[in-house]
Design an enzyme around this catalytic site. Sequence first.
Site, mmCIF file in Angstrom:
data_model
loop_
_atom_site.group_PDB
_atom_site.id
_atom_site.type_symbol
_atom_site.label_atom_id
_atom_site.label_comp_id
_atom_site.label_asym_id
_atom_site.label_seq_id
_atom_site.Cartn_x
_atom_site.Cartn_y
_atom_site.Cartn_z
ATOM 1 C CG HIS A 179 -65.988 -32.667 32.476
ATOM 2 N ND1 HIS A 179 -66.311 -32.572 31.129
ATOM 3 C CD2 HIS A 179 -65.450 -33.905 32.642
ATOM 4 C CE1 HIS A 179 -65.995 -33.704 30.521
ATOM 5 N NE2 HIS A 179 -65.464 -34.526 31.407
ATOM 6 C CG HIS A 197 -57.949 -34.490 26.646
ATOM 7 N ND1 HIS A 197 -57.212 -34.547 25.470
ATOM 8 C CD2 HIS A 197 -57.660 -35.633 27.323
ATOM 9 C CE1 HIS A 197 -56.533 -35.682 25.444
ATOM 10 N NE2 HIS A 197 -56.786 -36.354 26.546
ATOM 11 C CG ASN A 241 -52.327 -38.472 27.217
ATOM 12 O OD1 ASN A 241 -51.562 -38.814 26.321
ATOM 13 N ND2 ASN A 241 -52.606 -39.228 28.255
ATOM 14 C CG HIS A 246 -55.445 -23.011 18.027
ATOM 15 N ND1 HIS A 246 -55.051 -24.195 17.437
ATOM 16 C CD2 HIS A 246 -56.759 -23.166 18.348
ATOM 17 C CE1 HIS A 246 -56.080 -25.028 17.386
ATOM 18 N NE2 HIS A 246 -57.132 -24.426 17.936
ATOM 19 C CG HIS A 248 -71.109 -41.058 15.587
ATOM 20 N ND1 HIS A 248 -69.873 -41.015 16.166
ATOM 21 C CD2 HIS A 248 -71.987 -40.638 16.534
ATOM 22 C CE1 HIS A 248 -69.982 -40.606 17.418
ATOM 23 N NE2 HIS A 248 -71.249 -40.360 17.663
ATOM 24 N NE ARG A 259 -58.433 -47.632 41.132
ATOM 25 C CZ ARG A 259 -59.090 -46.495 41.425
ATOM 26 N NH1 ARG A 259 -59.014 -45.471 40.588
ATOM 27 N NH2 ARG A 259 -59.802 -46.396 42.529
#
Length: 309
Positions: A97, A107, A109, A146, A176, A261
């Site tokens: 951030h 982000h 992972n 990209h 939503h 955790r």
Amino acid sequence: MNQEQINQVKNYLLGLQNSICTALESEELHARFIEDKWSRREGGGGQTRVLNGDIFEQGGVNFSHVSGFNLPASATASRPELANRQFEAMGVSLVIHPKNPYVPTSHANVRIFIAKKEGEPTIWWFGGGFDLTPFYPFKEDVVHWHETARAACEPFGMDVYSKYKKWCDEYFFLTHRGETRGVGGLFFDDLNEGGFEHCFAFMQSVGNAYIQAYLPIVQKHKNTPYGERERNFQLYRRGRYVEFNLVYDRGTLFGLQSGGRTESILMSLPPVVNWKYNWQPEAGTPEAELYETYLKPQNWLQTIEFINN
């Protein structure tokens, strides 16, 4: 899958955590990551690194290697054959951030899961990806992001980028709100086709591409002047990040359901965030452009491909 292969993945992931932290620290004048090593009662542990600096208001880069006797519901809901299996999960996850609203949140992972049951073959798979969440986006940055994602995929097949780009658009979608979390990137899961070496190589290619994709964008915009208006919009849009991570994100749900955790799991949340009731951007503003142009899945490389052809 044998122990030697598991050790190969672990060594790579620890090295990846180090290289990413070093690259991000290079943008800070004084701030450095603090490391917090932790263990888990059910098995395993990890090391969480957090950075609070002038460029990155908060960044977390987490390595975890955990095990347990039963996979949680978040992992077995779509794969009932995994129920009642012992598991081992290992990965690096990070969320950055930045302080400057003109630098996007990012982000990434990469991970491996192993599920075992006595008398049955071991099930394993890789997953991961990276995605970009700008507040004040620039088309050339999105194209660069990209292009780097596509380059990471190309050695593994011409259709791999488009497949995992589409999956990313669909996964990082706030149903939503009816909008994407950002401008996408790559997302893959349940990858075991082609054998361990092939899948491990692809995971490494994605993991290594993250800094190549992100750091040039940081360097380009980290000193861009901004004011209260841009900061307020950044804090408002950060609320979408919180909503996605707490409502939809599989990694967050897996961590919480598996007794992980909490501090390390929730390091992905921004340090400061605002919500405003029924706020709408004014027509013709940069804030409106984010909604009208960038929070809709599209072929970001179409323009560059047209020029090249």
